[in-house]
Enzyme design. Structure first.
Site, PDB file in Angstrom:
ATOM      1  N   HIS A   1       0.868  -1.175   0.000  1.00 56.42           N
ATOM      2  CA  HIS A   1       0.000   0.000   0.000  1.00 56.42           C
ATOM      3  C   HIS A   1       0.911   1.232   0.000  1.00 56.42           C
ATOM      4  O   HIS A   1       2.014   1.185   0.556  1.00 56.42           O
ATOM      5  CB  HIS A   1      -0.836  -0.046   1.286  1.00 56.42           C
TER       6      HIS A   1
ATOM      7  N   ASP B   1       2.737  -4.973   7.978  1.00 55.60           N
ATOM      8  CA  ASP B   1       1.549  -4.139   7.807  1.00 55.60           C
ATOM      9  C   ASP B   1       0.338  -5.070   7.884  1.00 55.60           C
ATOM     10  O   ASP B   1       0.018  -5.781   6.934  1.00 55.60           O
ATOM     11  CB  ASP B   1       1.632  -3.424   6.452  1.00 55.60           C
TER      12      ASP B   1
ATOM     13  N   GLN C   1      -4.858  -5.406   6.699  1.00 55.61           N
ATOM     14  CA  GLN C   1      -5.897  -6.276   6.122  1.00 55.61           C
ATOM     15  C   GLN C   1      -5.958  -7.644   6.775  1.00 55.61           C
ATOM     16  O   GLN C   1      -6.913  -8.385   6.541  1.00 55.61           O
ATOM     17  CB  GLN C   1      -5.658  -6.454   4.611  1.00 55.61           C
TER      18      GLN C   1
ATOM     19  N   LYS D   1     -10.662  -0.846  10.310  1.00 51.63           N
ATOM     20  CA  LYS D   1     -10.839  -2.014   9.436  1.00 51.63           C
ATOM     21  C   LYS D   1     -11.241  -3.250  10.229  1.00 51.63           C
ATOM     22  O   LYS D   1     -11.537  -4.299   9.658  1.00 51.63           O
ATOM     23  CB  LYS D   1      -9.543  -2.283   8.676  1.00 51.63           C
TER      24      LYS D   1
ATOM     25  N   CYS E   1      -4.728   2.535  -3.823  1.00 52.22           N
ATOM     26  CA  CYS E   1      -3.487   2.979  -3.162  1.00 52.22           C
ATOM     27  C   CYS E   1      -2.352   1.984  -3.337  1.00 52.22           C
ATOM     28  O   CYS E   1      -1.467   1.868  -2.482  1.00 52.22           O
ATOM     29  CB  CYS E   1      -3.692   3.259  -1.673  1.00 52.22           C
TER      30      CYS E   1
END
Ligand code: PLP
Lengths: 411, 136
Positions: free
Chosen positions: A124, A201, A204, A227, A365
């Site tokens: 991202h 990261d 998600q 999220k 993104c």
């Protein structure tokens, strides 16, 4: 009951009964932001109605109450990630701020001219740009682990790409534009064999399966509250104690200090050293409520249900002529990206919108991913456990309608 | 110019569903003259649209002719509709155009705000050309 019961679950999410343009909402933009259960929404009102006060400073009743609720969430987050200690949980605004924090503190102190930062081709922008800025400032080099045609990390190249100049590896756990679940544990093992720390990261991943930072042996792990059913403006950075303790502060201000004089300021211990100023107290408390919601559902069944949704949608889309899936990794989570021959992604998204269906179109993104596949963007449907098979069927139906309307006539 | 706007409004009244309206617009878009690919550069790109929209104009005999393209089929159709009204007009006519037909035919109520923005950005750019030439 072996099937997940989204009917019962859906009642917990007030927004799912919205009717855009008079049609039942089909919300397939969960990778951008999840919806919130009523308990999370209520927690915000409850906080401002009954507990609002600044924390860690007041002797009075409200301040004590707010501080206790706030501190309890740090402990809950430790459990959520299976971190060794709540001192290793730093509150940030979101994943983006977590990357910036680590790049500006760990990065600034460890990365010098000629050094390397290693990321992947499916990051991202928020896991590219902060490192790029750091490399520019330091005269260091950003290197990139390539991906294959299925959108899978080229694991075979990782070992070669970690050199004696690599200072940190930063890798996305689950790709937001391809859905790929990366073998982060394996990458971490390779990096640690050469003494290189790894930032994961988890924006998600945390929404879709249980994460254990100790099992991964991640040095840093970050995610965004919004999220995972929580509010916007609050996120989490986990960092191993020794690393966090070795890092200079990020921003200066209140909370992050031990004592201040004009001659000299001494800094607070971790994690407060990284939390300058009055934090997002309501956000933290509502995030705590989101964690409670996760505990109230059977996560294994939720994961299975999402896999069922993804499989159902994948098969349905593969049956439409001219549809090409982007991201066909063996290991995927809840994201379905695709393009349609001769149909502009934005047009398809706009058409679906008129039917009450929320999808995302564009580069998500992750422009380098789009360049890799030679496309300007995709249509992305991303699912959450409260979605249903009927919604997917409805979506596929309307996709046929979009193609009928939008495909050039005499093609 | 108002006659043309009225004609469009009347045409649209014949359609029952917005899909039919868009079918019509899309066909209008497909009939637009081919836009010279050499002009598909940032200089001719309209900012404020989510899709890529390129707009060029020529001025002769006191009238402005527009040339435009978009990677979006919907937007290209909308451009075609705007061109029907605005292309081949004098700068003053373009500046005075209220474009009330856009609301009357119900183009906007079916789609989210970003779309309306795109249309507004297009109109703004067309009027900017007109303004530049009216100053001459
Ligand atoms: C993989 C990934 N990383 C980072 C981010 C940035 O998260 P935020 O905007 O919440 O900081 C996102 C959100 O879109 C994401 O999907």
């Amino acid at each position: 009951m072996n099937a997940f019961d989204p009917g019962r679950i859906r009642a917990d999410f007030p927004i799912l009964s919205e009717r855009p343009y008079g049609k039942p909402l089909i919300y397939f933009d969960n990778a951008a932001s999840s919806q919130k259960p009523k308990s999370v929404i209520d927690a915000i009102t409850e906080y401002y109605s009954h507990s609002n006060a600044n924390i860690h400073r007041g002797v009075h009743y409200l301040s004590q109450k707010a501080s206790e609720a706030y501190d309890a969430v740090r402990v809950a987050l430790k459990d959520f990630l299976n971190a060794p200690s709540e001192d290793e949980i730093v509150f940030v605004r979101g994943t983006t701020e977590a990357v910036n924090l680590v790049a500006a503190t760990f990065g600034r102190t460890h990365v010098q001219a000629g050094d390397e930062v290693l990321i992947s081709a499916m990051e991202h922008h928020s896991n590219i740009v902060p490192w790029q800025m750091l490399c520019e400032e330091k005269g260091a080099k950003l290197r990139v682990i390539p991906i294959d045609d299925h959108g899978q990390l080229r694991l075979d190249q990782v070992d070669n790409l970690i050199t004696e100049r690599t200072r940190i590896v930063s890798l996305v756990h689950v790709s937001n534009s391809l859905g790929t679940i990366n073998p982060v544990k394996e990458v971490i093992r390779l990096a640690h064999a050469k003494g290189v720390p790894v930032f994961v990261d988890g924006a998600q991943s945390t929404a879709h399966f249980q994460v254990d930072v100790q099992d991964l042996d991640a040095d840093f792990f970050a995610f965004s509250g919004h999220k995972i059913l929580g509010p916007t403006g609050i996120g989490v950075l986990y960092g191993k104690r020794a690393l966090l303790e070795s890092m200079p502060p990020y921003q200066g201000g209140g909370e992050m200090i031990r004592s201040v004089s004009f001659e000299r300021t001494t800094y607070n211990d971790i994690p407060l050293r990284f939390e300058a100023g009055t934090p997002n107290i309501a956000g933290v408390i509502a995030l705590g409520e989101a964690l409670r919601y996760w505990e109230s559902i059977d996560r294994d069944t939720a994961v299975q249900w999402e896999n069922t949704l993804l499989a159902h949608a994948t098969v349905a889309l593969q049956g439409i002529s001219g549809v090409q899936l982007i991201g066909t990794a063996a290991e995927k989570a809840s994201v379905l990206s695709f393009v349609i021959d001769e149909v502009n992604a934005l047009d398809a998204g706009m058409y679906l919108d008129t039917k009450g269906i929320a999808v995302r179109t564009g580069h998500h993104c992750t422009e380098p991913v789009m360049h890799r596949f030679g496309i300007p963007g995709t249509i992305r449907a991303s699912f959450m456990f409260y979605n249903t098979l009927e919604e997917i069927d409805e979506f596929v139906n309307h996709l046929h309608g979009a193609i009928r309307l939008l495909r050039p006539l005499n093609a | 110019m108002e006659a043309i706007e009225q004609e469009i409004i009347d045409d649209f009244a014949l359609f029952d569903t917005w899909e039919d309206k868009y079918q019509y617009i899309i066909e209008l878009g497909q009939k637009l003259p081919v836009f010279n690919p050499e002009f598909k550069t940032d200089d001719y790109r309209i900012k404020g649209c989510q899709s890529s929209v390129w707009l060029d104009a020529s001025y002769s005999d006191g009238r402005i002719v527009f040339y435009a393209d978009s990677d979006s089929t919907f937007v290209k159709g909308e451009i075609a509709l705007l061109m029907k009204v605005l292309s081949g007009r004098t700068p003053q006519e373009i500046l005075d155009a209220k474009l009330e037909f856009i609301d009357s035919i119900g183009l906007r109520q079916h789609m989210a705000v970003t779309r309306a923005n795109g249309l507004n950005a297009m109109v703004k750019q067309m009027k900017a050309y007109a303004l530049a030439h009216s100053a001459n």
